[in-house]
Design an enzyme around this catalytic site. Structure first.
Site, PDB file in Angstrom:
ATOM      1  N   ARG A 217     -20.728   6.659 -53.031  1.00  0.00           N
ATOM      2  CA  ARG A 217     -20.925   5.468 -53.239  1.00  0.00           C
ATOM      3  C   ARG A 217     -20.705   4.907 -54.807  1.00  0.00           C
ATOM      4  O   ARG A 217     -21.994   4.912 -55.422  1.00  0.00           O
ATOM      5  CB  ARG A 217     -21.185   5.077 -52.035  1.00  0.00           C
ATOM      6  CG  ARG A 217     -21.562   3.553 -52.188  1.00  0.00           C
ATOM      7  CD  ARG A 217     -22.838   2.958 -51.004  1.00  0.00           C
ATOM      8  NE  ARG A 217     -22.772   2.037 -51.211  1.00  0.00           N
ATOM      9  CZ  ARG A 217     -24.133   1.348 -51.805  1.00  0.00           C
ATOM     10  NH1 ARG A 217     -25.188   1.155 -51.833  1.00  0.00           N
ATOM     11  NH2 ARG A 217     -23.671  -0.919 -51.534  1.00  0.00           N
TER      12      ARG A 217
ATOM     13  N   GLU B  85     -25.607  -6.029 -50.002  1.00  0.00           N
ATOM     14  CA  GLU B  85     -27.848  -6.579 -50.279  1.00  0.00           C
ATOM     15  C   GLU B  85     -27.797  -7.973 -50.222  1.00  0.00           C
ATOM     16  O   GLU B  85     -27.739  -7.953 -51.744  1.00  0.00           O
ATOM     17  CB  GLU B  85     -28.578  -5.639 -50.627  1.00  0.00           C
ATOM     18  CG  GLU B  85     -28.759  -4.372 -50.442  1.00  0.00           C
ATOM     19  CD  GLU B  85     -29.907  -3.546 -50.973  1.00  0.00           C
ATOM     20  OE1 GLU B  85     -30.667  -4.261 -52.369  1.00  0.00           O
ATOM     21  OE2 GLU B  85     -30.435  -2.374 -50.909  1.00  0.00           O
TER      22      GLU B  85
ATOM     23  N   HIS C  31     -21.786  -5.358 -56.129  1.00  0.00           N
ATOM     24  CA  HIS C  31     -22.887  -5.311 -55.880  1.00  0.00           C
ATOM     25  C   HIS C  31     -23.543  -6.201 -57.423  1.00  0.00           C
ATOM     26  O   HIS C  31     -23.896  -5.343 -58.461  1.00  0.00           O
ATOM     27  CB  HIS C  31     -23.062  -3.545 -56.435  1.00  0.00           C
ATOM     28  CG  HIS C  31     -24.190  -2.587 -56.512  1.00  0.00           C
ATOM     29  ND1 HIS C  31     -24.226  -1.657 -55.147  1.00  0.00           N
ATOM     30  CD2 HIS C  31     -25.742  -3.401 -56.568  1.00  0.00           C
ATOM     31  CE1 HIS C  31     -25.795  -1.247 -54.994  1.00  0.00           C
ATOM     32  NE2 HIS C  31     -26.422  -1.965 -56.084  1.00  0.00           N
TER      33      HIS C  31
ATOM     34  N   GLU D 190     -28.167   3.353 -48.648  1.00  0.00           N
ATOM     35  CA  GLU D 190     -29.018   3.639 -49.713  1.00  0.00           C
ATOM     36  C   GLU D 190     -30.399   4.031 -49.230  1.00  0.00           C
ATOM     37  O   GLU D 190     -30.895   3.890 -48.279  1.00  0.00           O
ATOM     38  CB  GLU D 190     -29.375   2.671 -50.838  1.00  0.00           C
ATOM     39  CG  GLU D 190     -28.348   1.979 -51.455  1.00  0.00           C
ATOM     40  CD  GLU D 190     -28.618   1.140 -52.562  1.00  0.00           C
ATOM     41  OE1 GLU D 190     -29.707   0.703 -52.473  1.00  0.00           O
ATOM     42  OE2 GLU D 190     -27.535   0.458 -52.924  1.00  0.00           O
TER      43      GLU D 190
ATOM     44  N   ASN E 186     -29.457  -0.001 -46.329  1.00  0.00           N
ATOM     45  CA  ASN E 186     -30.656   0.897 -47.480  1.00  0.00           C
ATOM     46  C   ASN E 186     -32.137   0.691 -46.877  1.00  0.00           C
ATOM     47  O   ASN E 186     -31.893  -1.083 -46.928  1.00  0.00           O
ATOM     48  CB  ASN E 186     -30.027  -0.474 -48.779  1.00  0.00           C
ATOM     49  CG  ASN E 186     -28.673   0.012 -48.803  1.00  0.00           C
ATOM     50  OD1 ASN E 186     -27.733   0.901 -48.583  1.00  0.00           O
ATOM     51  ND2 ASN E 186     -28.434  -1.312 -50.202  1.00  0.00           N
TER      52      ASN E 186
ATOM     53  N   TYR F  10     -36.127   1.749 -47.979  1.00  0.00           N
ATOM     54  CA  TYR F  10     -36.549   2.163 -49.185  1.00  0.00           C
ATOM     55  C   TYR F  10     -38.559   2.046 -48.519  1.00  0.00           C
ATOM     56  O   TYR F  10     -39.079   3.265 -49.155  1.00  0.00           O
ATOM     57  CB  TYR F  10     -36.726   1.256 -50.239  1.00  0.00           C
ATOM     58  CG  TYR F  10     -35.504   1.299 -51.286  1.00  0.00           C
ATOM     59  CD1 TYR F  10     -35.650   2.799 -51.955  1.00  0.00           C
ATOM     60  CD2 TYR F  10     -34.091   0.854 -50.946  1.00  0.00           C
ATOM     61  CE1 TYR F  10     -34.166   3.059 -52.236  1.00  0.00           C
ATOM     62  CE2 TYR F  10     -32.992   0.618 -51.862  1.00  0.00           C
ATOM     63  CZ  TYR F  10     -32.883   2.379 -52.627  1.00  0.00           C
ATOM     64  OH  TYR F  10     -31.914   2.151 -52.835  1.00  0.00           O
TER      65      TYR F  10
END
Ligand code: FCB
Length: 471
Positions: A105, A193, A148, A377, A319, A321
């Site tokens: 990606r 995002e 991005h 991600e 994504n 985290y």
């Protein structure tokens, strides 16, 4: 001898325990990750790795401007050189392929491929053509993100994402890219995002362009989502064979206590982080609770916008985290209450794999039209050092194993998850934290640009090799 205990168990069952000792990563035999069609890859983004910011007609982006301002990025770092990927892309693709990674990606730098008049910049386009052609030659599945975060500065000078016109400029850019690159892209993601672009960029100023106003954040979000919605049919028309989607970061919010106020705070946290983006995309409406949290910030929405924004997606990129533990702030909102005694990464983020599973299963019940999901991600930063030519990133190995187990649990619970991309292929420019925070499965020495495969990448490669060899 340090190995006493293992020597005993080796004697009982040598093959199994040797394997366990040598390989703390490989998923258990019943994991869905062994399915050959579960795509395992790595991700990067243009500004974080390319460097070469002045070359071949690339125009300045908002991140060039922002990172040049004193105090905005740790240690005054900028993406001017980064991993020098613009010049080292061939070796980087070889490295990706040598690890057996099946997917890559990447993102396109908008300021590299169009000039200030909106005309194509051939040299910039050729870079991505060469890169994507090589990836296809190597049999790697390509996921391309159009945005991005590196908005051309000249568009920011005209209001950036606060200006509705930027959404139309984005659709033009998507048109150019999909006409030029059709056939080499397996999946297009319009935006990465939008929460970060809108909230960190225009709401609290932590990211470029560094503006801080709640009303700006919601209006910027609306224009970002509109840009996505306007680009979708263009991508479909120009490149019908590829998948089209968008990438959203999601956050788990847990309540600090069982009190109704804290439960409400956790709900509002997730509205602000998740529903703000997913509701317009999947339900065609903003969550009203958002405006309870931020009164008076309703964006200007024109007739037809929500329909444009909520057009069906082929996939949703997720994504993930960490989680945030929150309590009521005593008014309309929430405040963070960091938990003590939990495992954290170099970013200070809590390692909390259950959050990924719980959010994914929650989305499946909230959104009846939830598209197939790719984890676009997931990963962590650690202060990795090269010692005797090796990087032993033990915490990352455990982090990846735990998060992949959480993905497997979500699949078993019925969520359609088709792949997972490590963030990141290599250490890179981590936005406001510069080069100090190392997210790569490959180490980068920024003084020499030497790449060193970390132990985590070796173990992922070993697993992929074993999986490939299975009949
Ligand atoms: C995400 C970004 C990515 C990287 C990781 C750590 O928010 O999409 O570029 O910085 O965080």
């Amino acid at each position: 001898m340090a190995n006493d205990a293992s020597a005993v168990s080796d004697a009982r069952s040598p093959a199994v325990s040797n394997d366990k000792l040598a390989d703390p990563f490989t998923p258990p035999a019943d994991s869905s990750l062994w399915r050959k069609n579960f795509l395992l890859g790595a991700a990067t983004a243009s500004y974080q790795i390319e460097g070469a910011v002045d070359e071949d007609g690339r125009l300045p982006s908002i991140w060039d401007t922002f990172s040049a301002k004193p105090g905005k990025v740790l240690a005054g770092d900028t993406g001017a050189v980064a991993c020098d990927h613009y010049h080292r892309w061939e070796a980087d693709v070889d490295m990706l392929a040598s690890l057996g990674l099946e997917g890559y990606r990447l993102s396109i730098a908008w300021p590299r491929v169009k000039d200030a008049a909106g005309l194509p910049n051939r040299k910039g386009l050729d870079f991505y053509k060469r890169l994507l052609n090589r990836l296809k030659e190597k049999g790697i599945t390509t996921f391309v993100t159009l945005y991005h975060w590196d908005l051309p500065q000249h568009l920011e000078d005209r209001g950036g994402w606060l200006n509705r016109d930027t959404a139309y400029r984005f659709a033009d850019y998507a048109d150019l890219m999909s006409r030029e690159l059709a056939g080499t892209v397996d999946a297009w993601a319009t935006l990465n995002e939008p929460w970060c672009s809108a909230y960190l960029g225009y709401g609290n100023g932590h990211h470029a362009p560094g503006l801080a106003d709640g009303r700006f954040a919601t209006q910027a979000m609306h224009h970002l989502l509109l840009a996505h919605g306007l680009a979708l049919p263009v991508l479909r028309a120009n490149d019908p064979a590829s998948q089209k989607g968008i990438v959203a970061n999601i956050g788990r919010g847990t309540a600090n206590s069982a009190s109704a106020a804290d439960q409400r705070a956790a709900h509002l946290f997730e509205v602000q982080h998740n529903a703000w983006i997913l509701d317009p995309l999947l339900k065609g409406a903003y969550p009203q609770d958002l405006f309870e949290l931020w009164p008076g910030t309703e964006p200007l929405v024109l007739d037809g916008d929500m329909q444009t924004i909520s057009a069906p997606l082929d996939f949703l990129g997720i994504n993930y985290y960490f989680r945030t533990n929150v309590a009521s702030d005593g008014a309309h909102g929430f405040r963070d209450v960091p938990l003590e005694g939990v495992e954290r990464t170099q970013m200070g983020w809590e390692v909390y794999p259950d959050g990924l599973r719980d959010l994914l299963t929650g989305f499946k019940s909230t959104y009846h039209n939830l598209p197939p999901i790719y984890i676009t991600e997931n990963g962590m930063a650690s202060d990795d050092k090269v010692i005797d030519g090796h990087v032993d990133d033990t915490q990352r190995i455990s982090f990846l194993k735990l998060h992949l187990a959480a993905v497997n649990q979500a699949i078993k619970a019925g969520v359609d998850i088709r792949g997972y991309f490590l963030w990141s292929l290599m250490d890179n420019f981590e936005w406001a934290f510069g080069y100090e925070r190392r997210f790569g499965v490959v180490h980068v020495d920024y003084s020499t640009q030497k790449r060193t495969i970390k132990r985590s990448a070796e173990l992922v490669a070993k697993f992929l090799k074993e999986r490939k060899a299975r009949v």
